[in-house]
Design a protein around this motif. Structure first.
Motif, PDB file in Angstrom:
ATOM      1  N   THR A 153       0.822  -1.212   0.000  1.00 57.40           N
ATOM      2  CA  THR A 153       0.000   0.000   0.000  1.00 57.40           C
ATOM      3  C   THR A 153       0.853   1.258   0.000  1.00 57.40           C
ATOM      4  N   SER A 154       2.166   1.088   0.105  1.00 57.48           N
ATOM      5  CA  SER A 154       3.095   2.209   0.052  1.00 57.48           C
ATOM      6  C   SER A 154       3.870   2.158  -1.255  1.00 57.48           C
ATOM      7  N   THR A 155       4.366   3.317  -1.694  1.00 52.86           N
ATOM      8  CA  THR A 155       5.205   3.360  -2.893  1.00 52.86           C
ATOM      9  C   THR A 155       6.647   2.995  -2.584  1.00 52.86           C
ATOM     10  N   ARG A 156       6.964   2.845  -1.317  1.00 50.90           N
ATOM     11  CA  ARG A 156       8.333   2.503  -0.929  1.00 50.90           C
ATOM     12  C   ARG A 156       8.693   1.119  -1.456  1.00 50.90           C
ATOM     13  N   ASP A 157       9.947   0.971  -1.907  1.00 54.87           N
ATOM     14  CA  ASP A 157      10.409  -0.323  -2.407  1.00 54.87           C
ATOM     15  C   ASP A 157      10.334  -1.384  -1.312  1.00 54.87           C
ATOM     16  N   ILE A 158      10.018  -2.620  -1.723  1.00 58.08           N
ATOM     17  CA  ILE A 158       9.985  -3.750  -0.790  1.00 58.08           C
ATOM     18  C   ILE A 158      11.320  -4.473  -0.897  1.00 58.08           C
ATOM     19  N   PRO A 159      12.118  -4.480   0.169  1.00 50.94           N
ATOM     20  CA  PRO A 159      13.442  -5.113   0.085  1.00 50.94           C
ATOM     21  C   PRO A 159      13.347  -6.626   0.231  1.00 50.94           C
ATOM     22  N   PHE A 160      14.241  -7.313  -0.466  1.00 51.94           N
ATOM     23  CA  PHE A 160      14.379  -8.762  -0.321  1.00 51.94           C
ATOM     24  C   PHE A 160      15.858  -9.101  -0.366  1.00 51.94           C
ATOM     25  N   PHE A 161      16.502  -8.976   0.778  1.00 49.58           N
ATOM     26  CA  PHE A 161      17.928  -9.262   0.916  1.00 49.58           C
ATOM     27  C   PHE A 161      18.758  -8.541  -0.143  1.00 49.58           C
ATOM     28  N   GLY A 162      18.598  -7.229  -0.206  1.00 48.80           N
ATOM     29  CA  GLY A 162      19.383  -6.418  -1.131  1.00 48.80           C
ATOM     30  C   GLY A 162      18.762  -6.234  -2.495  1.00 48.80           C
ATOM     31  N   MET A 163      17.753  -7.025  -2.823  1.00 51.77           N
ATOM     32  CA  MET A 163      17.038  -6.868  -4.089  1.00 51.77           C
ATOM     33  C   MET A 163      15.698  -6.166  -3.825  1.00 51.77           C
ATOM     34  N   THR A 164      14.976  -5.906  -4.882  1.00 49.83           N
ATOM     35  CA  THR A 164      13.664  -5.266  -4.760  1.00 49.83           C
ATOM     36  C   THR A 164      12.582  -6.256  -5.144  1.00 49.83           C
ATOM     37  N   TRP A 165      11.624  -6.466  -4.251  1.00 48.38           N
ATOM     38  CA  TRP A 165      10.525  -7.379  -4.477  1.00 48.38           C
ATOM     39  C   TRP A 165       9.326  -6.602  -5.019  1.00 48.38           C
ATOM     40  N   PRO A 166       8.554  -7.167  -5.942  1.00 45.83           N
ATOM     41  CA  PRO A 166       7.440  -6.414  -6.540  1.00 45.83           C
ATOM     42  C   PRO A 166       6.289  -6.170  -5.557  1.00 45.83           C
ATOM     43  N   HIS A 167       5.570  -5.098  -5.799  1.00 42.69           N
ATOM     44  CA  HIS A 167       4.366  -4.798  -5.027  1.00 42.69           C
ATOM     45  C   HIS A 167       3.194  -5.634  -5.547  1.00 42.69           C
ATOM     46  N   LEU A 168       2.254  -5.889  -4.681  1.00 46.16           N
ATOM     47  CA  LEU A 168       0.989  -6.485  -5.090  1.00 46.16           C
ATOM     48  C   LEU A 168       0.047  -5.371  -5.539  1.00 46.16           C
ATOM     49  N   PRO A 169      -0.852  -5.654  -6.474  1.00 49.80           N
ATOM     50  CA  PRO A 169      -1.746  -4.600  -6.998  1.00 49.80           C
ATOM     51  C   PRO A 169      -2.886  -4.290  -6.030  1.00 49.80           C
ATOM     52  N   VAL A 170      -2.602  -3.492  -5.018  1.00 50.72           N
ATOM     53  CA  VAL A 170      -3.606  -3.099  -4.029  1.00 50.72           C
ATOM     54  C   VAL A 170      -3.676  -1.579  -3.980  1.00 50.72           C
ATOM     55  N   PRO A 171      -4.775  -1.031  -3.493  1.00 51.10           N
ATOM     56  CA  PRO A 171      -4.876   0.435  -3.384  1.00 51.10           C
ATOM     57  C   PRO A 171      -3.819   0.979  -2.435  1.00 51.10           C
ATOM     58  N   GLN A 172      -3.154   2.030  -2.842  1.00 56.16           N
ATOM     59  CA  GLN A 172      -2.140   2.650  -1.975  1.00 56.16           C
ATOM     60  C   GLN A 172      -2.805   3.758  -1.176  1.00 56.16           C
ATOM     61  N   THR A 173      -3.645   3.305  -0.237  1.00 58.26           N
ATOM     62  CA  THR A 173      -4.409   4.224   0.601  1.00 58.26           C
ATOM     63  C   THR A 173      -4.187   3.892   2.063  1.00 58.26           C
ATOM     64  N   HIS A 174      -4.500   4.871   2.909  1.00 56.99           N
ATOM     65  CA  HIS A 174      -4.364   4.677   4.345  1.00 56.99           C
ATOM     66  C   HIS A 174      -5.317   3.596   4.843  1.00 56.99           C
ATOM     67  N   ASP A 175      -6.542   3.597   4.339  1.00 55.76           N
ATOM     68  CA  ASP A 175      -7.522   2.597   4.790  1.00 55.76           C
ATOM     69  C   ASP A 175      -7.074   1.182   4.435  1.00 55.76           C
ATOM     70  N   ALA A 176      -6.525   1.008   3.230  1.00 59.75           N
ATOM     71  CA  ALA A 176      -6.044  -0.322   2.832  1.00 59.75           C
ATOM     72  C   ALA A 176      -4.894  -0.758   3.728  1.00 59.75           C
ATOM     73  N   HIS A 177      -4.006   0.160   4.020  1.00 61.22           N
ATOM     74  CA  HIS A 177      -2.878  -0.163   4.903  1.00 61.22           C
ATOM     75  C   HIS A 177      -3.379  -0.591   6.280  1.00 61.22           C
ATOM     76  N   GLU A 178      -4.336   0.136   6.827  1.00 55.66           N
ATOM     77  CA  GLU A 178      -4.875  -0.194   8.148  1.00 55.66           C
ATOM     78  C   GLU A 178      -5.534  -1.574   8.141  1.00 55.66           C
ATOM     79  N   THR A 179      -6.249  -1.900   7.069  1.00 57.24           N
ATOM     80  CA  THR A 179      -6.927  -3.194   6.974  1.00 57.24           C
ATOM     81  C   THR A 179      -5.926  -4.342   6.973  1.00 57.24           C
ATOM     82  N   PHE A 180      -4.918  -4.240   6.129  1.00 64.70           N
ATOM     83  CA  PHE A 180      -3.924  -5.321   6.039  1.00 64.70           C
ATOM     84  C   PHE A 180      -3.058  -5.396   7.300  1.00 64.70           C
ATOM     85  N   GLU A 181      -2.812  -4.263   7.909  1.00 67.47           N
ATOM     86  CA  GLU A 181      -2.040  -4.265   9.150  1.00 67.47           C
ATOM     87  C   GLU A 181      -2.805  -4.973  10.259  1.00 67.47           C
TER      88      GLU A 181
END
Length: 424
Positions: free
Chosen positions: A113-141
């Motif tokens: 839900t954030s635009t920040r890169d997802i790290p995977f031991f020095g590499m970048t892991w892809p984002h899942l196609p979810v809304p980048q909103t505060h409400d979505a973040h709160e739900t998944f958290e």
């Protein structure tokens, strides 16, 4: 590569499944204890968070591998037990597979839900196609936290208690499925070192690794390194000599011909900001800017100041966080690479204190801004310090999960300390 067998019936799981079982047991427990330390506000909190994300992705991959091994290799037969115990054991094992995917998956969804890169031991892991909103973040958290509690407080204790019951009460071969040779008798068996070692090392490492220097919001910020620096989350701005040289604009000079023009000494100048994230102090700054300063305390009506900041030079001591600041969720440097403060009105409050009034243009929006500052001029050298507060939400800085102000405040403090020489 062969396993102990009675005829064609294995007496334990294949060695690869056993290795994965104990590796994943360690990783899951380690993750729980590491996660408990997210409330520790020290200089390595972001490093711990990145490690947590990397291991979470690894657990998903290992779980899929373990499922594949389970399908390929024959499992040992279940120990004699009542039907309800067989059903409960089966349900718990299936539940573990679901949780071992669901827990890291909910974390993956949360960070997506954030635009920040997802790290995977020095590499970048892809984002899942979810809304980048505060409400979505709160739900998944919330889902992530709930699954973690279910795992740690319910499923793991049930699993451990069931294993101990089979070993010491039923005295069957269930423990030997994962630890060959760990028979009910004798009780003192060196093979107990494996489960005890896995749990013990997870506790020690989970609570012990990556302990940084404790920080408070009143800590004096150390100098910021270049924009490529890493591992200094509490850093503030100490502007580098590598920054662009000071620019004196002819328009300002012509408007105030009798007013002194000043050239900034970059080595003695800082443009810093401070805020917090979930209570953790964050200090940073900018290392590249230009300044056109025509100022005379006795000719305030003719004085003019224009400062242009290169937003891509932002540095907060953490490369991952800096990348997020440059993204479209914050400064969006690809579209609006500069911030400009232009002051055309000045008032004097006493002999050494003034207020600069002008406009700040940031993120494509322009808003009025006042900057109180102190100024001491000795011969041809001026020393200035100033501080103001900017409402990031007024400029649209912070979108998606960062639009809310509960974790990341709206107000950002900006501190400037400047030294300049009179132009010859």
């Amino acid at each position: 590569m062969t396993e102990p067998m009675t005829g064609l019936t294995p007496t334990s799981y294949n060695r690869y499944s056993r290795y994965l079982h104990w590796l994943m047991a360690f990783l899951i427990l380690f993750m729980v204890f590491l996660g408990w330390r997210f409330d520790d506000k020290d200089s390595l909190i972001f490093t711990r968070a990145n490690l947590h994300k990397s291991i979470g992705i690894l657990i998903i991959l290992l779980t899929l591998l373990r499922i594949a091994l389970r399908l390929v290799y024959k499992a040992p037969p279940a120990a004699p037990m009542s039907k309800w115990q067989i059903w409960a054991a089966h349900a718990l094992h299936v539940g573990f597979y679901v949780v071992m995917i669901g827990l890291p998956l909910s974390g993956w969804l949360m960070v997506s839900t954030s635009t920040r890169d997802i790290p995977f031991f020095g590499m970048t892991w892809p984002h899942l196609p979810v809304p980048q909103t505060h409400d979505a973040h709160e739900t998944f958290e919330a889902a992530h936290g709930l699954i973690a509690k279910l795992l740690f407080y319910v499923m793991i204790p049930l699993h451990v208690l069931a294993a101990l019951k089979h070993q010491f009460v039923d005295k069957d071969t269930v423990m030997e499925h994962m630890v060959p040779g760990l028979k009910p008798r004798p009780i003192l068996n060196y093979r107990w070192l494996l489960p005890i070692g896995v749990v013990g090392s997870a506790v020690v490492l989970g609570f012990g690794v990556l302990r940084g220097t404790p920080q408070t919001r009143n800590d004096a910020p150390p100098p910021v390194a270049s924009v490529a620096s890493s591992e200094a989350p509490e850093a503030s701005a100490s502007v580098s000599e590598a920054a662009a040289s000071s620019v004196s604009e002819t328009a300002s000079a012509s408007q105030a011909a009798a007013v002194t023009n000043w050239v900034v000494d970059k080595s003695a100048t800082k443009i810093a900001f401070s805020t917090s994230l979930s209570g953790e102090a964050i200090n940073g700054g900018f290392s590249s800017y230009s300044a056109a300063i025509a100022f005379d305390p006795e000719q305030l009506d003719k004085s003019r100041v224009k400062v242009t900041i290169d937003l891509s030079s932002v540095s907060s001591g953490d490369n991952d966080r800096d990348g997020s600041l440059k993204s479209d969720a914050f400064f969006n440097v690809a579209v609006t690479p500069k911030a400009v403060f232009e002051a055309t009105s000045f008032t004097k409050t006493d002999a050494t204190h003034f207020v600069a009034k002008g406009r700040l243009t940031l993120h494509g929006k322009s808003q009025p801004l006042s900057l109180p500052f102190s100024l001491i001029i000795k011969t041809d050298t001026a020393t200035m310090t100033g501080s103001t507060t900017i409402d990031r939400t007024a400029f649209g800085v912070g979108s998606g999960e960062w639009a809310a102000t509960d974790a990341l405040p709206a107000k950002v403090k900006v501190d400037i300390s400047l030294k300049a020489k009179a132009a010859k």
